[in-house]
Design a protein around this motif. Structure first.
Motif, mmCIF file in Angstrom:
data_model
loop_
_atom_site.group_PDB
_atom_site.id
_atom_site.type_symbol
_atom_site.label_atom_id
_atom_site.label_comp_id
_atom_site.label_asym_id
_atom_site.label_seq_id
_atom_site.Cartn_x
_atom_site.Cartn_y
_atom_site.Cartn_z
ATOM 1 N N GLU A 44 4.041 -76.406 -69.775
ATOM 2 C CA GLU A 44 3.633 -77.622 -69.076
ATOM 3 C C GLU A 44 2.518 -77.336 -68.071
ATOM 4 O OE1 GLU A 44 6.985 -79.521 -67.329
ATOM 5 O OE2 GLU A 44 7.866 -80.156 -69.256
ATOM 6 N N HIS A 48 -1.476 -78.687 -68.331
ATOM 7 C CA HIS A 48 -1.543 -79.718 -67.291
ATOM 8 C C HIS A 48 -2.855 -80.493 -67.361
ATOM 9 C CE1 HIS A 48 -2.519 -81.154 -63.172
ATOM 10 N NE2 HIS A 48 -1.255 -81.558 -63.202
ATOM 11 N N VAL A 78 6.880 -79.127 -76.528
ATOM 12 C CA VAL A 78 6.657 -79.578 -75.155
ATOM 13 C C VAL A 78 5.634 -80.716 -75.133
ATOM 14 C CG1 VAL A 78 5.674 -78.908 -72.924
ATOM 15 C CG2 VAL A 78 7.342 -77.424 -74.046
ATOM 16 N N LYS A 82 6.290 -84.790 -74.291
ATOM 17 C CA LYS A 82 5.516 -85.512 -73.285
ATOM 18 C C LYS A 82 4.927 -86.791 -73.893
ATOM 19 C CE LYS A 82 4.774 -84.271 -69.689
ATOM 20 N NZ LYS A 82 5.436 -84.573 -68.392
#
Length: 399
Positions: A44, A48, A78, A82
């Motif tokens: 993450e 970013h 991941v 998101k």
């Protein structure tokens, strides 16, 4: 004797070994979970800037850029998680762009392949993610998966994914039929699942209420609570006279809540219905509707064989101002049996509300009820408290 001791010791050692093995496995699972969480946090942080780019450009026209570089499996997961989180939050074109980038990145294709896995857990995870990505191409496989499996909590996950992904009302109806075919009382849950669909609620509710299956009709009635769909009101009026007990009871509740003005003959018909749930729902609605003309019907309903009907009737009488409360007092004074008991119970509850009123209107209404109560039952005198433990002062000391 020694052989028995040997067997006992052996059994104890085996149990201790199994316990130790279980503890080791739990520790390993915990360590593995912690490592995965740390790796997720690392990925993450790594992406970013890419997440910030998506948030900044999701409302702009044109295709969004794919995730950069060659991604590892957990890294892909991941990013996919998101995207699914944002799909739940956004609506309209923003959601459509996020769904499209899930397809372009190969997330939908990978989970479609996972639906054919031999491992049920992997198929279930894929079904959940496909629903999160609104993958309409997965609906046939998800429907087959739901129909072939036994009912369990996993069925809810699959059904919810179908509702989110479906683009045809027939698929939603088929999902509901499969979910309700096991005979479980899950109509409220099924209605909640159905409302997650992106299809037009009005047309879908019309199809549910016009269906021949009472279970689907009941789901439609439950789903109507909190939904402003004027076009279904004629159908609702027809369902009030349904032969199916549960359908009629649910339809009456909705009908009463959505019709502030009821005809006298309609009130009489509902208060004399053969189903106690219908009578109870009608009695409960007459108070908030301020139907003062129904006081004789509510007084008569205090003699109903069902306690819920009696309770709701007494409650509505108490809400119908001075006339309703006076009718309660008359029933308590001149009535007998269950009628008198129901009236007295409600009167007692009303008289206990003295400390609950703060507004002037509430205090005036309460005082009027108090006057009526005292006229029928007399004023309650407070018992004089006896004073004990106090020494007498004064008296005759001539003796």
């Amino acid at each position: 004797m020694f052989s028995h001791l040997t067997v006992a010791y052996t059994f104890i050692y085996v149990c201790l070994g199994l316990i130790a093995l279980g503890i080791i496995l739990l520790i390993q699972m915990k360590v593995s979970h912690n490592k995965e969480q740390q790796r997720r946090e690392m990925y993450e942080r790594k992406h970013h800037d890419y997440f910030m780019y998506i948030q900044a450009h999701v409302e702009n026209e044109g295709a969004l850029r794919l995730p950069p570089g060659k991604l590892k499996p957990l890294e892909r997961r991941v990013i996919q998680d998101k995207f699914m989180e944002w799909i739940e939050q956004f609506k309209g074109e923003c959601r459509d762009r996020l769904i499209q980038i899930c397809r372009d990145a190969g997330f939908v294709e990978a989970d479609l392949k996972a639906l054919g896995s031999f491992r049920y857990g992997r198929r279930l995870e894929a079904a959940y993610r496909l629903g999160g990505m609104r993958a309409e191409e997965a609906v046939p496989a998800l429907l087959k998966m739901l129909q072939e499996g036994k009912y369990s909590s996993m069925s809810i996950i699959i059904a919810r994914s179908i509702a989110k992904s479906a683009r045809k009302s027939e698929d939603v109806l088929e999902m509901l039929r499969s979910l309700l075919s096991h005979g479980k009382p899950i109509h409220h849950l099924a209605a909640d699942i159905m409302l997650e669909t992106g299809l037009d609620a009005g047309s879908l509710l019309m199809k549910l209420l016009d269906d021949q299956d009472p279970a689907l009709i009941k789901v439609g009635l439950v789903a109507m609570w909190g939904q402003a769909v004027p076009e279904v009101m004629p159908v609702l009026g027809r369902l009030v006279g349904s032969e199916e007990k549960d359908v009629r009871a649910e339809a009456v509740k909705l009908y009463l809540s959505s019709n502030p003005a009821l005809k006298d003959e309609t009130i009489v018909q509902l208060m004399n219905d053969r189903n106690w749930e219908v009578r109870a729902a009608a009695a409960k609605a007459l108070g908030p509707l301020h139907a003062a003309g129904s006081i004789p019907l509510l007084v008569k309903a205090l003699q109903d064989a069902n306690w819920k009907v009696r309770h709701n009737s007494a409650e509505s009488l108490a809400k119908l101002g001075e006339a309703g409360f006076e009718a309660l007092c008359q029933a308590a004074l001149s009535g007998a049996g269950i009628q008198r008991e129901a009236a007295l119970q409600r009167i007692e509850l009303e008289m206990e509300k003295e400390q609950e009123h703060s507004a002037i209107e509430q205090m005036v209404a309460y005082n009027k009820k108090r006057l009526i109560h005292d006229r029928y039952f007399g004023v309650k005198r407070q018992p004089v408290a006896r004073v004990t433990g106090v020494a007498a002062v004064g008296g005759d000391y001539t003796a």
